[in-house]
Structure formats: structure tokens, C-alpha cells
Design an enzyme around this catalytic site. Structure first.
Site: not given
Ligand code: ARG
Length: 472
Positions: A23, A110, A155-156, A277, A283, A285, A290, A317, A322, A325
Site C-alpha cells: 500500500s 492494525n 420553481t420547476h 474552445s 466561446k 466556457n 462543469e 481487522y 486497506q 484509502k
Molecule cells: N497497509 C495496511 C492497511 O492499510 C496496514 C495494516 C496492516 N495490517 C495487517 N494485519 N496486515 O490496512
């Protein structure tokens, strides 16, 4: 491959498996939080006599060195490490020797990652609050200078009744104000420290969790170690808040895009916030509006993604987590830049007040007031509604507005109408007389502006408690 485990393995991890599992590519952005969390942990281990004071001190110094070397570019976060936690611990041990290996005493990745993610999210909640506060100030400025800027209320998407630009923008002030209240309540719920929960069942070391919590600016440690390592509610709540913020910005952008068309011309987006454009030279824009509208989708997507990741997870856990993220970071980056860009666009936008007012004059936005006039003269509302309907038909045919009808024509439709009708249905009267709390009439609007101003000055902005942690 550089990992923190391997003692019980007889064969190295397959490279593809290693890459799939790693990760570091995305959790490296939590370096600051990881370093702060580890320093708090090391200080506590030293204070409790679990490691020596000198080990604790060299860990702290070593971690600060790693952070500043990464910042200055002297040290690169190499993708040969599994994650940001492995990177910090391995480089620390290379630099300070055995003391580095003592840092992880009484800790699991964890609870470490639970802490880092919470710290990162808390920081983003604070940044978001600051940006929203700036946006509220911009909206308030527009409100203050447009108490008398008449425009049609819709409205509408059909012209309904006359309002003012101040009143229209006041609606967005309220939305963003609620967004800030939402962030505050998320902050309060999430501000508990998960570190010290271990892998899932706490530890046998005499950790001082209150000390760590306090050191990192949390209100208290979390109550249950299994929940601590597997809770992502705070993140889901934040993604939900970001989704609602994006929905608000997107609604306003949709209006700005419409108002910016040749047909409406209510607003002129500044050159600095517009694009051209490649083929059509004429143009200009509204790309920024948007894009804000378009990017709303991916923020919603991150919320749905995380809800789905979490829905089948048994305690405690699981590696699935993971996956919290990338989507969350993307949603935070997206929403925060959208708030900032939207604010800049609004600040530099010109409102074509004359065109707005002309538009409010057409479209029979004073028809309700014409009916109310008849009611005051003793006509039952339902009949008044029907008389004004007839006036509208007459006007459509003659291509005029109600106040352009002659008194004779008006009297033919309803004999009780007198000369005072014209004053009653004038745009100014229609707005000025709307004085119920929250209505667009100038006196009601002034009260609304006063309380909006008071909100901005009284409701302090959230600050990240660990912003200057490494400077201490
Ligand atoms: N990269 C892991 C995560 O984002 C870290 C925790 C890892 N823990 C494990 N028991 N493998 O969750």
C-alpha cells in the site's frame, strides 16, 4: 521487497503478490501522521519504563530526521517497502540501530494504521472547515451587496416569484453553514485515539493510552480495542459530509452554468476562471463550474465504495480495510479543491444586475401579488386566482406584462381593481412586502445577514491539533 515480517516463512513472497498486497504507493501520504503517532507512542513507552528514556529520545530524533529528510528530498519513500509503517520503522532502524526495533513494542500495524488514518482524516476535516468558512465569507459579501438586486425566483425552472440575489445566495449560505455543523459533529465523534488497541485485544504492556490520546490532541482513547482497529465509521461520515458539500456546490454550479448562457446572461464568469474552445473562437466556457458538477460523482463513488468494503467484514481487522484509502484520499483531494475553486469563481464573478431585474419583470412573477391585491379588496382567493389567470392570458396574447395593462382592461376582468393596483404589483413592492422571517424583503434580509455575519464571527474554525507537532 522490504517487509516487517517473514520469520515463519520458508519461501519469499511472489513479486506479483507482494505488489498486490503493498500500500506504500498511496499510504505514503500519511508519513506525517505516522511519524507523529510513533513519537507519541515512543514517548509513552519511555515514560512507562517499557523502553529506556534514551531509546525513546533517539527514536523521536530519528523519526523527526526521517520526516525532514523526506520533505527536503534527501530521502525518497521507496516503493520497495510494503507500506509507510514499514518504511519508517526500517529506515529508523538503519539509522539508529536496535532502539528502532523497540518502537513497535505494544503496537500492531492494525492500531497504527487506524491511528494514522484517523489523524489524516481529522486534519482533512479541519482543512475542509477552513475552506468552507472562506466560502461563507464570499457568499456573505455577495448577499450584502445585493439586497436590492431583483431577480426571478424559480420553481420547476419556471419564473415563480420575484426574489433578490441576496436571498438566493442566502440559501447557499444556509447549506454551507449546515455543512460546517455536520463537520463539527463528525469531529467530536471521531476524536478518540485508537492507538494502544494492539492487533485487536489490547496488550499486556502497561501502556498509558490516556497519555498518548492527550499527546495527539484526542479527547480520549477509544473504548473497545476490537472496535478501534476495525472502525471506519468516521471516514464514512466524512465522505458523506463531502458528498453533501459536493451536492450543494454542484447545484449552484448548475445554476451558474445556466445563468452564464447567452440566453440568460445573469452572470459573467471572470476570464481567469473560464476556458476557451480550440475551434470556436467566440466561446468562453464555464469549465470550472462543469468540472465541480462532474466531480461530484466520484466523491459519491468513494462513499459507496467504502460502505461496500465495510458491509461484510467480520470483526476485527481484515485486509479489505486497506481499500479505505485510495477512494477516501481521492474524495478529499477532489472536494477540497472544488470548494477552493468554486470560492474563487464566485468571488470573481460579475452579476448582470440589470438583466436579472429585467428578467424578474417578465414572466408574471407578480401574479401571486396581483391575486393577493384582489383578496385584500374582498375577492375570495380561489376567484382571485382565476381572475389573474385571465389577466395572464390577456397579457400573453398582447405580449405585455400585468402592470402594462390599462386600468380599463383590468376592470373588465375584475371591477374591484383601482389605480393602487399598479403600485401593489410593482417589482419593488412585491419584494419589499415579503417580510416574514427568511423572506427576501430588505428588512427581513438585513436580519438574515446579521445572523449570518454573527455565525461567521462566533463559530470558530477547526484547527488540526497536530499541525505543529513536529516543531515542538
Ligand atoms: N497497509 C495496511 C492497511 O492499510 C496496514 C495494516 C496492516 N495490517 C495487517 N494485519 N496486515 O490496512
Amino acid at each position: 521487497m522490504a517487509q516487517l515480517w517473514g520469520g515463519r516463512f520458508t519461501k519469499p513472497t511472489d513479486q506479483k503478490v507482494y505488489d498486490f498486497n503493498a500500500s506504500i504507493g498511496f499510504d505514503k501520504r500519511m508519513l506525517f501522521q505516522d511519524v507523529c503517532g510513533s513519537i507519541a507512542h515512543a514517548r509513552m513507552l519511555g515514560k512507562q519504563g517499557i523502553i529506556s528514556d534514551s531509546d525513546a529520545a533517539s527514536i523521536e530524533e530519528g523519526l523527526k530526521g526521517i520526516y525532514s529528510d523526506v520533505l527536503s528530498g534527501k530521502l525518497e519513500i521507496s516503493h520497495e517497502y510494503e507500506d509507510v509503517h514499514s518504511f519508517c520503522e526500517s529506515v529508523l532502524t538503519e539509522r539508529i540501530g536496535d532502539a528502532g526495533k523497540r518502537l513497535h513494542t505494544g503496537r500492531s500495524r492494525n492500531d497504527q494504521v487506524a491511528l494514522d488514518m484517523r489523524l489524516y482524516t481529522r486534519g482533512a476535516v479541519c482543512t475542509c472547515d477552513g475552506l468552507l468558512n472562506e466560502l461563507l465569507k464570499t457568499i456573505l459579501d455577495v448577499m450584502k451587496s445585493n439586497i436590492d438586486t431583483f431577480m426571478p425566483g424559480f420553481t420547476h425552472l419556471q419564473k415563480a416569484q420575484p426574489v433578490t440575489l441576496a436571498h438566493h445566495m442566502g440559501a447557499y449560505f444556509e447549506m454551507i453553514r449546515r455543512d460546517r455543523l455536520r463537520l463539527r459533529s463528525i469531529y467530536e465523534r471521531m476524536n478518540e485515539c485508537p492507538l494502544g488497541s494492539g492487533a485487536l485485544a489490547g496488550t499486556t504492556y502497561p501502556l498509558d493510552r490516556d497519555y498518548v490520546a492527550q499527546t495527539l490532541g484526542f479527547d480520549r482513547p477509544t473504548a473497545n480495542s476490537m472496535d478501534s482497529v476495525s472502525d471506519r465509521d468516521y471516514l464514512i461520515e466524512f465522505l458523506d459530509a463531502l458528498s453533501i458539500i459536493m451536492m450543494h456546490l454542484s447545484r449552484s454550479c448548475e445554476e451558474i452554468i445556466t445563468w452564464n448562457t447567452n440566453e440568460y446572461r445573469f452572470v459573467e464568469i471572470d476570464d481567469t476562471y473560464s476556458t476557451g474552445s480550440s475551434i470556436m473562437p467566440q466561446k468562453k466556457n464555464p469549465d470550472i463550474a462543469e468540472l465541480v458538477r462532474g466531480k461530484t460523482g466520484r466523491v459519491y463513488g468513494s462513499l459507496m465504495g467504502l460502505l461496500t468494503v465495510m458491509k461484510g467484514l467480520p470483526l476485527a481487522y481484515n485486509k479489505d480495510m486497506q481499500e479505505d484509502k485510495e477512494g477516501a484520499f481521492d474524495a478529499m483531494d477532489t472536494a477540497l479543491s472544488c470548494i477552493d475553486l468554486y470560492n474563487g469563481m464566485l468571488k470573481s464573478m460579475t452579476f448582470n444586475k440589470d438583466i436579472m431585474e429585467r428578467s424578474a419583470l417578465g414572466g408574471f412573477t407578480n401574479a401571486t401579488d396581483a391575486a393577493d391585491y384582489l383578496v385584500v379588496k374582498g375577492v375570495p382567493f380561489r376567484d382571485a386566482h382565476s381572475y389573474v389567470g385571465k389577466m395572464v392570458l390577456f397579457c400573453i396574447e398582447k405580449k405585455i406584462s400585468i402592470d402594462e395593462m390599462s386600468l380599463d382592461d383590468l376592470k373588465t376582468i375584475c371591477p374591484v381593481i383601482g389605480e393602487d393596483f399598479y403600485e401593489t404589483v410593482s417589482l419593488k413592492t412585491c419584494v419589499d412586502k415579503r417580510l416574514t422571517k427568511g423572506a427576501p424583503g430588505p428588512d427581513a434580509m438585513k436580519l438574515e445577514i446579521e445572523s449570518s455575519e454573527k455565525f461567521i464571527s462566533d463559530y470558530g474554525v477547526l484547527n488540526d491539533p497536530i499541525e505543529s507537532f513536529l516543531e515542538k
